[in-house]
Write a protein that holds these residues in place. Structure first.
Motif, mmCIF file in Angstrom:
data_model
loop_
_atom_site.group_PDB
_atom_site.id
_atom_site.type_symbol
_atom_site.label_atom_id
_atom_site.label_comp_id
_atom_site.label_asym_id
_atom_site.label_seq_id
_atom_site.Cartn_x
_atom_site.Cartn_y
_atom_site.Cartn_z
ATOM 1 N N GLU A 1 0.859 4.111 -2.774
ATOM 2 C CA GLU A 1 0.587 5.515 -2.435
ATOM 3 C C GLU A 1 1.645 6.437 -3.051
ATOM 4 O O GLU A 1 1.323 7.479 -3.632
ATOM 5 C CB GLU A 1 0.534 5.666 -0.903
ATOM 6 C CG GLU A 1 0.215 7.082 -0.492
ATOM 7 C CD GLU A 1 -0.236 7.197 0.961
ATOM 8 O OE1 GLU A 1 -0.488 6.158 1.610
ATOM 9 O OE2 GLU A 1 -0.322 8.345 1.430
ATOM 10 N N LYS B 1 0.702 9.294 -5.711
ATOM 11 C CA LYS B 1 0.952 10.717 -5.420
ATOM 12 C C LYS B 1 1.838 11.338 -6.502
ATOM 13 O O LYS B 1 1.765 12.533 -6.769
ATOM 14 C CB LYS B 1 1.587 10.877 -4.037
ATOM 15 C CG LYS B 1 0.639 10.420 -2.934
ATOM 16 C CD LYS B 1 0.384 11.495 -1.908
ATOM 17 C CE LYS B 1 -0.962 11.344 -1.212
ATOM 18 N NZ LYS B 1 -0.935 10.821 0.124
ATOM 19 N N TRP C 1 0.841 -1.209 0.000
ATOM 20 C CA TRP C 1 0.000 0.000 0.000
ATOM 21 C C TRP C 1 0.878 1.262 0.000
ATOM 22 O O TRP C 1 0.589 2.224 -0.710
ATOM 23 C CB TRP C 1 -0.906 0.029 1.240
ATOM 24 C CG TRP C 1 -2.240 -0.628 1.047
ATOM 25 C CD1 TRP C 1 -2.671 -1.765 1.655
ATOM 26 C CD2 TRP C 1 -3.328 -0.189 0.206
ATOM 27 N NE1 TRP C 1 -3.960 -2.074 1.236
ATOM 28 C CE2 TRP C 1 -4.383 -1.116 0.356
ATOM 29 C CE3 TRP C 1 -3.512 0.888 -0.661
ATOM 30 C CZ2 TRP C 1 -5.600 -0.996 -0.334
ATOM 31 C CZ3 TRP C 1 -4.723 1.012 -1.344
ATOM 32 C CH2 TRP C 1 -5.752 0.083 -1.184
ATOM 33 N N ILE D 1 -6.477 7.879 -0.089
ATOM 34 C CA ILE D 1 -5.119 8.274 -0.513
ATOM 35 C C ILE D 1 -5.170 9.545 -1.348
ATOM 36 O O ILE D 1 -4.349 10.439 -1.225
ATOM 37 C CB ILE D 1 -4.448 7.134 -1.305
ATOM 38 C CG1 ILE D 1 -4.078 5.995 -0.368
ATOM 39 C CG2 ILE D 1 -3.221 7.624 -2.079
ATOM 40 C CD1 ILE D 1 -3.488 4.763 -1.054
ATOM 41 N N SER D 2 -6.175 9.622 -2.237
ATOM 42 C CA SER D 2 -6.259 10.821 -3.071
ATOM 43 C C SER D 2 -7.678 11.003 -3.586
ATOM 44 O O SER D 2 -8.287 10.054 -4.080
ATOM 45 C CB SER D 2 -5.314 10.696 -4.276
ATOM 46 O OG SER D 2 -5.659 11.645 -5.258
#
Ligand SMILES: O=C(O)[C@@H](O)[C@@H](O)[C@H](O)[C@H](O)CO
Length: 358
Positions: free
Chosen positions: A186, A190, A182, A233-234
């Motif tokens: 991430e 990003k 994970w 996350i986003s």
């Protein structure tokens, strides 16, 4: 619902664009530069050549499946930034060519995994089959042999270069658990999402297939909780999903109608297919018809129709029927039947909305 069909490219598929043209309702081809080694930049010229050929048949080329993620990125190796930068360049080049959606996955080493490619079904056809006990006891090398020997054409995710490095890769993954994977996803997201967002491209992650760990390797895109984690996350509109009924739905705990209800608006791309799940955890791929498998395909299409879904949809893996000699799961006939089923359901729900006038 924008119907598409996956095609592996000239000289790399038994199905041709001429064939696909004869399936009613198909608007676009889901494509990729399958000959590119994973991690290399897809150059503008080669993209142009491929899409011009496809478009000359009147198809759109909005969806790419897949731009595969280099193992260094998934492992979090020191050289990952080199591959992330190359990935960004590919995103930019694809957006310049008009691509709207890139499907990708984040599965360690293997893409979709089955123990038998041509498993006989009662109707005389054959289909992809997953025998749980076999995966639990087989050595990865045996499975690799089964998959790679099933077709003269290389299967994406099972490239010989990668398979040659299998022991090394297994060794490397010993230090990568779910949490670490994970964390690596991430970092990747990003980095790439701002680029994708600026280009107007949706990065649609494909669920793991099957949606559980195999050979002790971590697998993280397995159900609704994974989707929630991805969203946390986003919240970029480019952080999107490929909703795959047959992959996520192979775990009966994942109710695909509910998944469609909650996540279709985040899924610019959907793979629709059916699997029959047995009590011992085995599953076999069936026709798309709801009654043939364990997944409520009818309910999924009803849900998409309720939401006036405008995303790209493709039939997924079909059986091998009428003696067709083809890539495992990727013949012409059963996928064409799948499309007719999806269109039939869709039109019926549309007609229902307008009181019978479609
Ligand atoms: O099962 C299949 O054939 C596909 O849905 C996947 O291989 C898919 O293309 C990849 O996982 C996406 O990266």
């Amino acid at each position: 619902m924008n119907i598409t069909f996956r095609w592996y490219g000239k000289d790399n598929d038994t199905v041709t664009l001429e064939h696909i043209k004869q399936i009613p309702g198909v608007k676009g081809i889901v494509w990729a530069l399958h000959q590119k080694p994973v991690g290399e930049v897809w150059e503008k010229e080669e993209i142009k050549e491929e899409i011009e050929y496809i478009q000359s048949f009147g198809f759109h080329t909005d969806v790419v499946e897949s731009v595969n993620v280099h193992e260094s990125i998934k492992l979090g190796n020191e050289d990952r930034m080199i591959y992330i930068e190359k990935y960004k360049e590919t995103i930019r080049n694809l957006s310049e060519a008009g691509v709207k959606v890139i499907c990708y996955n984040f599965m360690p080493i293997f893409d979709w995994t089955r123990t038998e490619m041509f498993h006989p079904l009662d109707d005389g056809s054959t289909a992809l089959f997953y025998e749980k006990a076999k995966v639990d006891t087989l050595e990865p090398q045996d499975l690799i042999r089964t998959v790679t020997e099933a077709s003269d054409l290389t299967l994406p995710g099972w490239e010989p270069e990668k398979m040659d490095r299998i022991s090394e890769l297994f060794e490397a993954y010993k230090t990568v658990d779910e949490e670490q994977l994970w964390a690596n996803l991430e970092i990747f997201l990003k980095e790439i999402l701002p680029v994708a967002e600026a280009c107007g491209i949706k990065m649609a992650i494909h669920p793991d297939d099957p949606p559980w760990s195999i050979f002790g390797l971590p697998r993280i895109i397995t159900g609704e909780s994974s989707y929630e984690k991805l969203i946390s996350i986003s919240d970029s509109p480019s952080n999107a999903f490929t909703m795959c009924t047959g992959s996520m739905g192979a775990n009966p705990e994942n109710d695909m109608v509910q998944v469609a209800k909650k996540y279709a608006n985040r899924s610019p791309f959907s793979h629709i297919r059916n699997v029959k799940i047995y009590e011992n955890g085995d599953f076999v791929e069936t026709s798309h018809h709801t009654q043939d498998g364990s997944i409520n395909i009818q309910g999924v299409v009803e849900e998409l129709n309720k939401q006036n879904y405008t995303g790209y949809v493709r039939p997924d893996h079909g059986r091998h029927i009428w003696g067709e000699d083809c890539r495992p799961g990727y013949g012409l006939y059963d996928r064409a039947l799948g499309i007719m089923y999806l269109l039939g359901l869709w039109d019926a729900y549309e007609a229902g909305k307008s009181g019978g006038k479609s």
